[in-house]
Design a protein around this motif. Structure first.
Motif, PDB file in Angstrom:
ATOM      1  N   VAL A  85      -8.045 -12.733  -3.211  1.00  0.00           N
ATOM      2  CA  VAL A  85      -8.708 -11.679  -2.446  1.00  0.00           C
ATOM      3  C   VAL A  85      -8.093 -10.354  -2.882  1.00  0.00           C
ATOM      4  O   VAL A  85      -6.871 -10.182  -2.847  1.00  0.00           O
ATOM      5  CB  VAL A  85      -8.533 -11.886  -0.927  1.00  0.00           C
ATOM      6  N   LEU A  86      -8.947  -9.454  -3.331  1.00  0.00           N
ATOM      7  CA  LEU A  86      -8.523  -8.098  -3.665  1.00  0.00           C
ATOM      8  C   LEU A  86      -8.915  -7.231  -2.473  1.00  0.00           C
ATOM      9  O   LEU A  86     -10.085  -7.189  -2.079  1.00  0.00           O
ATOM     10  CB  LEU A  86      -9.214  -7.617  -4.937  1.00  0.00           C
ATOM     11  N   ARG A  87      -7.916  -6.583  -1.867  1.00  0.00           N
ATOM     12  CA  ARG A  87      -8.189  -5.832  -0.645  1.00  0.00           C
ATOM     13  C   ARG A  87      -7.559  -4.443  -0.728  1.00  0.00           C
ATOM     14  O   ARG A  87      -6.467  -4.267  -1.261  1.00  0.00           O
ATOM     15  CB  ARG A  87      -7.645  -6.584   0.575  1.00  0.00           C
ATOM     16  N   PHE A  88      -8.269  -3.471  -0.169  1.00  0.00           N
ATOM     17  CA  PHE A  88      -7.809  -2.087  -0.082  1.00  0.00           C
ATOM     18  C   PHE A  88      -7.723  -1.737   1.399  1.00  0.00           C
ATOM     19  O   PHE A  88      -8.698  -1.895   2.129  1.00  0.00           O
ATOM     20  CB  PHE A  88      -8.800  -1.141  -0.764  1.00  0.00           C
ATOM     21  N   ALA A  89      -6.570  -1.275   1.833  1.00  0.00           N
ATOM     22  CA  ALA A  89      -6.388  -0.951   3.247  1.00  0.00           C
ATOM     23  C   ALA A  89      -5.864   0.474   3.394  1.00  0.00           C
ATOM     24  O   ALA A  89      -5.016   0.910   2.620  1.00  0.00           O
ATOM     25  CB  ALA A  89      -5.410  -1.923   3.904  1.00  0.00           C
ATOM     26  N   VAL A  90      -6.366   1.170   4.398  1.00  0.00           N
ATOM     27  CA  VAL A  90      -5.839   2.472   4.763  1.00  0.00           C
ATOM     28  C   VAL A  90      -5.250   2.327   6.165  1.00  0.00           C
ATOM     29  O   VAL A  90      -5.838   1.691   7.032  1.00  0.00           O
ATOM     30  CB  VAL A  90      -6.909   3.589   4.680  1.00  0.00           C
ATOM     31  N   VAL A  91      -4.056   2.870   6.326  1.00  0.00           N
ATOM     32  CA  VAL A  91      -3.299   2.695   7.572  1.00  0.00           C
ATOM     33  C   VAL A  91      -2.917   4.066   8.105  1.00  0.00           C
ATOM     34  O   VAL A  91      -2.481   4.931   7.342  1.00  0.00           O
ATOM     35  CB  VAL A  91      -2.021   1.860   7.306  1.00  0.00           C
ATOM     36  N   GLN A  92      -3.054   4.235   9.401  1.00  0.00           N
ATOM     37  CA  GLN A  92      -2.568   5.438  10.066  1.00  0.00           C
ATOM     38  C   GLN A  92      -1.198   5.096  10.631  1.00  0.00           C
ATOM     39  O   GLN A  92      -1.091   4.329  11.579  1.00  0.00           O
ATOM     40  CB  GLN A  92      -3.524   5.867  11.175  1.00  0.00           C
ATOM     41  N   ARG A  93      -0.122   5.603  10.018  1.00  0.00           N
ATOM     42  CA  ARG A  93       1.237   5.218  10.398  1.00  0.00           C
ATOM     43  C   ARG A  93       1.653   5.721  11.780  1.00  0.00           C
ATOM     44  O   ARG A  93       2.549   5.189  12.388  1.00  0.00           O
ATOM     45  CB  ARG A  93       2.237   5.692   9.343  1.00  0.00           C
ATOM     46  N   ASN A  94       1.020   6.768  12.264  1.00  0.00           N
ATOM     47  CA  ASN A  94       1.287   7.261  13.613  1.00  0.00           C
ATOM     48  C   ASN A  94      -0.064   7.466  14.279  1.00  0.00           C
ATOM     49  O   ASN A  94      -0.743   8.458  14.021  1.00  0.00           O
ATOM     50  CB  ASN A  94       2.074   8.562  13.579  1.00  0.00           C
ATOM     51  N   PRO A  95      -0.483   6.535  15.148  1.00  0.00           N
ATOM     52  CA  PRO A  95      -1.855   6.571  15.668  1.00  0.00           C
ATOM     53  C   PRO A  95      -2.162   7.753  16.576  1.00  0.00           C
ATOM     54  O   PRO A  95      -3.296   7.921  16.976  1.00  0.00           O
ATOM     55  CB  PRO A  95      -1.961   5.257  16.442  1.00  0.00           C
ATOM     56  N   TYR A  96      -1.178   8.574  16.895  1.00  0.00           N
ATOM     57  CA  TYR A  96      -1.425   9.699  17.786  1.00  0.00           C
ATOM     58  C   TYR A  96      -1.701  10.984  17.032  1.00  0.00           C
ATOM     59  O   TYR A  96      -1.887  12.021  17.637  1.00  0.00           O
ATOM     60  CB  TYR A  96      -0.242   9.874  18.740  1.00  0.00           C
ATOM     61  N   TRP A  97      -1.698  10.920  15.720  1.00  0.00           N
ATOM     62  CA  TRP A  97      -1.951  12.108  14.922  1.00  0.00           C
ATOM     63  C   TRP A  97      -3.357  12.054  14.355  1.00  0.00           C
ATOM     64  O   TRP A  97      -4.232  11.423  14.900  1.00  0.00           O
ATOM     65  CB  TRP A  97      -0.889  12.257  13.831  1.00  0.00           C
ATOM     66  N   HIS A  98      -3.550  12.699  13.244  1.00  0.00           N
ATOM     67  CA  HIS A  98      -4.868  12.818  12.638  1.00  0.00           C
ATOM     68  C   HIS A  98      -5.304  11.511  11.974  1.00  0.00           C
ATOM     69  O   HIS A  98      -4.508  10.605  11.768  1.00  0.00           O
ATOM     70  CB  HIS A  98      -4.863  13.954  11.616  1.00  0.00           C
ATOM     71  N   ALA A  99      -6.549  11.445  11.594  1.00  0.00           N
ATOM     72  CA  ALA A  99      -7.101  10.266  10.928  1.00  0.00           C
ATOM     73  C   ALA A  99      -6.570  10.154   9.507  1.00  0.00           C
ATOM     74  O   ALA A  99      -6.032  11.099   8.944  1.00  0.00           O
ATOM     75  CB  ALA A  99      -8.623  10.362  10.909  1.00  0.00           C
ATOM     76  N   ALA A 100      -6.724   8.955   8.940  1.00  0.00           N
ATOM     77  CA  ALA A 100      -6.379   8.705   7.541  1.00  0.00           C
ATOM     78  C   ALA A 100      -7.632   8.214   6.829  1.00  0.00           C
ATOM     79  O   ALA A 100      -8.419   7.450   7.390  1.00  0.00           O
ATOM     80  CB  ALA A 100      -5.279   7.656   7.438  1.00  0.00           C
ATOM     81  N   GLU A 101      -7.808   8.641   5.590  1.00  0.00           N
ATOM     82  CA  GLU A 101      -8.968   8.215   4.804  1.00  0.00           C
ATOM     83  C   GLU A 101      -8.540   8.044   3.361  1.00  0.00           C
ATOM     84  O   GLU A 101      -7.686   8.772   2.854  1.00  0.00           O
ATOM     85  CB  GLU A 101     -10.096   9.235   4.886  1.00  0.00           C
ATOM     86  N   VAL A 102      -9.165   7.071   2.697  1.00  0.00           N
ATOM     87  CA  VAL A 102      -8.982   6.907   1.275  1.00  0.00           C
ATOM     88  C   VAL A 102     -10.356   6.774   0.633  1.00  0.00           C
ATOM     89  O   VAL A 102     -11.222   6.055   1.130  1.00  0.00           O
ATOM     90  CB  VAL A 102      -8.067   5.699   0.926  1.00  0.00           C
ATOM     91  N   ASP A 103     -10.567   7.519  -0.427  1.00  0.00           N
ATOM     92  CA  ASP A 103     -11.753   7.370  -1.257  1.00  0.00           C
ATOM     93  C   ASP A 103     -11.336   6.548  -2.464  1.00  0.00           C
ATOM     94  O   ASP A 103     -10.244   6.752  -3.026  1.00  0.00           O
ATOM     95  CB  ASP A 103     -12.291   8.731  -1.696  1.00  0.00           C
ATOM     96  N   LEU A 104     -12.193   5.603  -2.860  1.00  0.00           N
ATOM     97  CA  LEU A 104     -11.874   4.661  -3.934  1.00  0.00           C
ATOM     98  C   LEU A 104     -12.922   4.746  -5.036  1.00  0.00           C
ATOM     99  O   LEU A 104     -14.103   4.928  -4.751  1.00  0.00           O
ATOM    100  CB  LEU A 104     -11.855   3.231  -3.388  1.00  0.00           C
ATOM    101  N   ASP A 105     -12.494   4.584  -6.296  1.00  0.00           N
ATOM    102  CA  ASP A 105     -13.420   4.619  -7.410  1.00  0.00           C
ATOM    103  C   ASP A 105     -12.868   3.809  -8.581  1.00  0.00           C
ATOM    104  O   ASP A 105     -11.645   3.680  -8.744  1.00  0.00           O
ATOM    105  CB  ASP A 105     -13.643   6.074  -7.853  1.00  0.00           C
ATOM    106  N   ASP A 106     -13.758   3.268  -9.375  1.00  0.00           N
ATOM    107  CA  ASP A 106     -13.438   2.617 -10.651  1.00  0.00           C
ATOM    108  C   ASP A 106     -12.407   1.482 -10.514  1.00  0.00           C
ATOM    109  O   ASP A 106     -11.337   1.518 -11.112  1.00  0.00           O
ATOM    110  CB  ASP A 106     -12.937   3.635 -11.685  1.00  0.00           C
TER     111      ASP A 106
END
Length: 113
Positions: A85-106
């Motif tokens: 299984v190839l998996r990409f995960a984005v994690v917010q290390r402190n859930p009380y702050w701003h959002a986290a996002e990752v854009d993926l390509d290629d």
């Protein structure tokens, strides 16, 4: 493709077949993806997982705080099975702050023996 989270984590993944591994066990494999990670206290994981046990075969984890730009992330492993299984995960290390996002390509997976 993008993954976004506010206060926890989000993952995208799929099972892939490494065709040379059944004939050539022990092949050296590398997965790569271009990422643009952003957000305060954001983390990105590039994961290769054993689908039978859901344990990591390989893992690359990066963290970032607001600074973003496209970077190539890679992880390598010695293949012992032909399906992973190839998996990409984005994690917010402190859930009380701003959002986290990752854009993926290629996304690329290559094996050599």
């Amino acid at each position: 493709m993008s993954a976004y989270t506010k206060g926890d984590w989000c993952a995208l993944g799929r099972t892939i077949t490494l065709t040379p591994v059944s004939i050539h066990p022990g092949a050296r494999c590398t997965a790569g993806v271009w990422t643009d990670l952003w957000g305060e206290m954001a983390q990105f994981n590039l994961e290769v997982i054993d689908p039978d046990t859901w344990t990591y075969i390989a893992l690359k984890s990066i963290t970032q705080d607001w600074v973003h730009g496209w970077e190539l992330q890679t992880v390598s492993w010695t293949a012992q099975r032909s399906d992973v299984v190839l998996r990409f995960a984005v994690v917010q290390r402190n859930p009380y702050w701003h959002a986290a996002e990752v854009d993926l390509d290629d996304v690329v997976v290559q094996c050599a023996y």
